[in-house]
Design an enzyme around this catalytic site. Structure first.
Site, PDB file in Angstrom:
ATOM      1  N   ASN A  55       6.924   9.667   3.732  1.00 38.15           N
ATOM      2  CA  ASN A  55       5.891  10.072   4.672  1.00 38.15           C
ATOM      3  C   ASN A  55       5.104  11.204   4.012  1.00 38.15           C
ATOM      4  OD1 ASN A  55       4.335  11.164   6.726  1.00 38.15           O
ATOM      5  ND2 ASN A  55       5.961  11.087   8.268  1.00 38.15           N
ATOM      6  N   VAL A  56       3.842  10.937   3.677  1.00 37.23           N
ATOM      7  CA  VAL A  56       3.067  11.925   2.918  1.00 37.23           C
ATOM      8  C   VAL A  56       2.833  13.214   3.699  1.00 37.23           C
ATOM      9  CG1 VAL A  56       1.930  10.194   1.490  1.00 37.23           C
ATOM     10  CG2 VAL A  56       0.839  10.923   3.634  1.00 37.23           C
ATOM     11  N   ASN A  82      -4.200   7.336  -1.777  1.00 33.79           N
ATOM     12  CA  ASN A  82      -4.830   6.233  -1.057  1.00 33.79           C
ATOM     13  C   ASN A  82      -4.437   6.157   0.411  1.00 33.79           C
ATOM     14  OD1 ASN A  82      -6.042   3.375  -0.790  1.00 33.79           O
ATOM     15  ND2 ASN A  82      -3.870   3.022  -0.381  1.00 33.79           N
ATOM     16  N   SER A 134     -14.397   7.753   1.431  1.00 31.41           N
ATOM     17  CA  SER A 134     -15.008   6.655   2.174  1.00 31.41           C
ATOM     18  C   SER A 134     -16.503   6.870   2.267  1.00 31.41           C
ATOM     19  CB  SER A 134     -14.417   6.583   3.591  1.00 31.41           C
ATOM     20  OG  SER A 134     -15.170   5.721   4.428  1.00 31.41           O
ATOM     21  N   TYR A 147     -12.013  10.905  11.125  1.00 32.71           N
ATOM     22  CA  TYR A 147     -11.952  10.207   9.831  1.00 32.71           C
ATOM     23  C   TYR A 147     -13.000  10.755   8.865  1.00 32.71           C
ATOM     24  CZ  TYR A 147     -11.509   6.181   6.666  1.00 32.71           C
ATOM     25  OH  TYR A 147     -11.290   5.366   5.581  1.00 32.71           O
ATOM     26  N   ALA A 148     -14.219  10.954   9.372  1.00 32.38           N
ATOM     27  CA  ALA A 148     -15.294  11.488   8.520  1.00 32.38           C
ATOM     28  C   ALA A 148     -14.943  12.875   8.009  1.00 32.38           C
ATOM     29  CB  ALA A 148     -16.610  11.525   9.302  1.00 32.38           C
ATOM     30  N   LYS A 151     -12.348  12.496   5.173  1.00 28.16           N
ATOM     31  CA  LYS A 151     -12.860  11.884   3.945  1.00 28.16           C
ATOM     32  C   LYS A 151     -13.895  12.779   3.264  1.00 28.16           C
ATOM     33  CE  LYS A 151     -10.220   8.329   4.030  1.00 28.16           C
ATOM     34  NZ  LYS A 151      -9.133   8.202   3.033  1.00 28.16           N
TER      35      LYS A 151
END
Length: 241
Positions: A55-56, A82, A134, A147-148, A151
């Site tokens: 688990n990162v 990734n 992304s 998410y933005a 990333k």
């Protein structure tokens, strides 16, 4: 000569999707060992691939894994950050749990692995750190505030590491890849009425293939990109959200 000959690589989120394609591509190119990290285990029958459940977001698990790698093979040449998740919603409807989950995996996970692995790569004198960002991290997207943010954060960390990890003369390169929309298992659940406008806005008129992202990773992982550092490679068919 294979482009990954004698190299040791770590790929997070390697069990499926783009991560799996990256692992298989590095394997075909002759890597000595590839550690495929994920919460689950994929179906690999490749002698140079070792799957590890990590688990990162768990710093203790990451530290134990990296120590084992150092003891087993003595070096790391390539780290591919990734692993990532989405929890989409308009900001008015985005819960704190949705925000925290994405920040934890997509940003803290990248920090955890890089902080643990970079010293080993620097000891080796050279290597490549590749973080998957992304198109959303570059241009933003409706319903993806969390998410933005992660990333875009990956891009900021990449620029910083390109400077930090070379300060004492080691040729440790740090780059990011910003994919557009790619045909993965996750994308298969998206209705075509959503995907078609994306195809229409993309100058190449289609979604990307996982192999096309893996090819970009291979370039940045290999010595072919030995003078590429602090760069964000957009692999998106020309899409601008």
């Amino acid at each position: 000569m294979n482009r990954m000959e004698d190299k040791v690589a770590i790929v997070t989120g390697g069990a499926r999707g783009i991560g799996r394609q990256i692992v298989e591509t590095l394997s075909r190119e002759g890597a000595r060992r590839i550690y495929s990290l994920d919460m689950g285990i994929g179906e690999y029958d490749l002698p140079n691939v070792q799957q590890v459940q990590v688990n990162v977001t768990n710093r203790d698990q990451v530290a134990k894994f990296v120590e084992n790698v150092k003891n087993e093979v003595g070096k790391v040449d390539v780290l591919v950050n990734n692993a990532g998740i989405t929890r989409d919603a308009l900001i008015q409807k985005m819960t704190e749990d949705m925000w925290d989950a994405v920040i934890d995996v997509n940003l803290k996970g990248v920090f955890n692995l890089t902080q643990a692995v970079a010293p080993i790569i620097m000891e080796n004198g050279k290597g490549s750190i590749i973080s998957i960002s992304s198109v959303v991290g570059v241009y933003g997207n409706v319903g993806q505030t969390n998410y933005a943010a992660t990333k875009a954060g990956v891009i900021g960390m990449t620029y910083t590491w390109a400077k930090e990890f070379t300060r004492k003369g080691a040729a440790v390169r740090s780059n990011a890849i910003a994919p557009g929309y790619v045909e993965t298992e996750m994308m298969a659940t998206v209705p075509d009425k959503v995907l078609q406008p994306i195809r229409d806005k993309t100058p190449l008129g289609r979604l990307g293939q996982p192999q096309e992202i893996a090819n970009a990773v291979l370039f940045l992982a290999s010595d072919e990109s030995s003078y590429v550092n602090g760069h964000v490679l957009e692999v998106n068919g020309g899409l601008r959200l």
